[in-house]
Design a protein around this motif. Structure first.
Motif, mmCIF file in Angstrom:
data_model
loop_
_atom_site.group_PDB
_atom_site.id
_atom_site.type_symbol
_atom_site.label_atom_id
_atom_site.label_comp_id
_atom_site.label_asym_id
_atom_site.label_seq_id
_atom_site.Cartn_x
_atom_site.Cartn_y
_atom_site.Cartn_z
ATOM 1 N N GLU A 135 0.825 -1.204 0.000
ATOM 2 C CA GLU A 135 0.000 0.000 0.000
ATOM 3 C C GLU A 135 0.862 1.259 0.000
ATOM 4 N N ALA A 136 1.966 1.271 0.776
ATOM 5 C CA ALA A 136 2.859 2.431 0.781
ATOM 6 C C ALA A 136 3.491 2.642 -0.589
ATOM 7 N N LEU A 137 3.900 1.539 -1.240
ATOM 8 C CA LEU A 137 4.469 1.648 -2.586
ATOM 9 C C LEU A 137 3.450 2.197 -3.577
ATOM 10 N N GLN A 138 2.223 1.776 -3.424
ATOM 11 C CA GLN A 138 1.173 2.272 -4.317
ATOM 12 C C GLN A 138 0.955 3.775 -4.127
ATOM 13 N N ARG A 139 1.024 4.234 -2.881
ATOM 14 C CA ARG A 139 0.857 5.659 -2.647
ATOM 15 C C ARG A 139 2.003 6.459 -3.254
ATOM 16 N N LEU A 140 3.231 5.976 -3.146
ATOM 17 C CA LEU A 140 4.369 6.666 -3.761
ATOM 18 C C LEU A 140 4.250 6.695 -5.276
ATOM 19 N N ASP A 199 1.586 11.944 -10.503
ATOM 20 C CA ASP A 199 1.011 13.282 -10.544
ATOM 21 C C ASP A 199 2.039 14.347 -10.926
ATOM 22 N N GLN A 200 3.342 14.084 -10.769
ATOM 23 C CA GLN A 200 4.384 15.063 -11.065
ATOM 24 C C GLN A 200 4.828 14.961 -12.535
ATOM 25 N N LYS A 201 4.834 16.121 -13.274
ATOM 26 C CA LYS A 201 5.235 16.157 -14.678
ATOM 27 C C LYS A 201 6.717 16.475 -14.781
ATOM 28 N N PRO A 202 7.425 15.963 -15.781
ATOM 29 C CA PRO A 202 8.857 16.271 -15.948
ATOM 30 C C PRO A 202 9.065 17.723 -16.353
#
Length: 418
Positions: free
Chosen positions: A214-219, A225-228
């Motif tokens: 679950e923690a890996l999924q959240r990361l 969500d972050q664009k390059p």
């Protein structure tokens, strides 16, 4: 769990007392053995004794369908599933006893007993009793029957149902074990093999893996969500990063310089405090020296008169000797006075003795006849003088005896008178 001994008395077809010791030869040396015999040889009774002593129940009685009643002595009746049915007919009492090693490695003795009223064969059946003792000290465990059953189950680690499906499989019950549900059979095998801890570890590992997943999924969701950044933004960020690194290095150098200055100031403050403490200590020492000036003067005076100490001791000794000499002189004077008084007394006594002697001699001369008196009287004694006791007295002259004259006759005396 390991069975050490099975014993009993008056159970079913086994009359009187019996005992099967698995710690004695030949059973002790046998890794595997079988209980065999013809029908009615009391093979199942041994297993009934084992279950009675441990659980107050037997699989054979529980298999009886329904709840029928059997007649007992008098008008008493008991159910077909009552364990007191195993008491031999015509017996007044009976018991089942098992020695075993529990899951904790200690040895125990479980006992089940039943008796009739007044311990007579025609008496009514009394409630069963159970006891548990720790061997070899026979330390009792539990007080009531319910407490004893709980202690036994805790030491064995199996309930009656689990015991009869794993350790003691009654006749025609092996197939029931094989046909049991997977969860029930797995739980039973875990208790028998001691692998329950691995199930606990497996469940904890599964829960931890689920949390990490679950923690890996959240990361991953946050990264999506972050664009390059573009090339210009990336170059600008790198320039800012380089400037920040340079500023950080400059700050680190300044911090090192400030830390060095801080250490110098701290050292200076410690030295100033040490100097102040030394000044106070010096002032206190000076005051102590001034306060000790009279004592030093007294000690100097004592040191100055030390050479005269032998003279003082000699003077003290002479004074003591003079005092003793004066005391001796006074004592001798007293003795001289006493001697003079004694001399006066002696002289007086001598004078008195001389006077008495003269009186006695005079009385002697006066008492003697005239014809024996000396012609010349004795010279008179010299007058007594202080030194007369030293002069020798003249020795008296011896008196010579004279021949008595013949006494005249009466006639002559008459003529003479005429």
């Amino acid at each position: 769990m390991r069975i050490l001994r099975i014993a009993g008395k008056n159970l079913a077809s086994l009359a009187d007392e019996f005992s099967v010791d698995f710690e004695q030869a030949p059973l002790a040396a046998s890794g595997l053995f079988a209980i065999s015999g013809p029908t009615g040889a009391s093979k199942s009774t041994l297993l009934d004794a084992l279950c009675l002593a441990l659980y107050d129940a037997t699989p054979r009685l529980l298999r009886v369908a329904g709840r029928n009643y059997l007649a007992d002595v008098g008008n008493e009746t008991i159910t077909t599933q009552d364990t007191r049915n195993l008491l031999r007919r015509g017996a007044a009492e009976g018991y089942a006893e098992v020695d075993f090693v529990g899951s904790d490695g200690a040895s125990y003795r479980a006992r089940w007993s039943v008796r009739r009223a007044r311990t007579r064969a025609e008496g009514a059946l009394q409630p069963t009793a159970m006891t548990l003792h720790r061997l070899p000290a026979l330390l009792p465990l539990g007080h009531t029957k319910t407490e004893v059953k709980g202690e036994i189950e805790k030491r064995i680690g199996l309930s009656f149902e689990q015991f009869t499906r794993a350790v003691l499989l009654a006749q025609n019950e092996f197939s029931a074990f094989l046909k049991a549900e997977d969860n029930e059979r797995g739980e039973l095998l875990e208790k028998l093999t001691g692998s329950a801890i691995y199930s606990e570890i497996s469940m904890r590992a599964y829960a931890r893996a689920k949390q990490e997943q679950e923690a890996l999924q959240r990361l991953s969701d946050r990264l999506a969500d972050q664009k390059p950044c573009s090339a210009e933004q990336r170059q600008e960020l790198e320039s800012q990063h380089a400037a920040a690194l340079a500023a950080q290095q400059e700050l680190e150098l300044r911090t090192a310089a400030l830390e060095q200055q801080l250490q110098w100031h701290q050292q200076a403050q410690r030295l100033a405090e040490a100097e102040q403490q030394a000044t106070l200590a010096c002032a206190a020492a000076t005051a102590a020296i001034d306060a000790a000036a009279p004592q030093r003067a007294g000690l100097a005076q004592l040191d100055a008169i030390q050479p005269a100490r032998p003279l003082a001791a000699e003077c003290q000794r002479l004074t003591q000797e003079s005092a003793r000499t004066s005391e001796q002189i006074a004592a001798l004077a007293v003795q001289a006075q006493q001697a003079a008084a004694a001399l006066v007394q002696h002289q007086s006594a001598q004078h008195s003795a001389s006077v008495q002697l003269q009186s006695a001699e005079q009385a002697q001369r006066d008492a003697a006849p005239s014809w024996i008196r000396p012609r010349h009287s004795m010279p008179a004694l010299l007058p007594c003088c202080p030194h007369s006791s030293r002069l020798p007295l003249p020795a008296p002259k011896p008196i010579r005896p004279t021949r008595p004259r013949a006494r005249p006759s009466r006639r002559a005396m008459t003529s003479a008178s005429r």
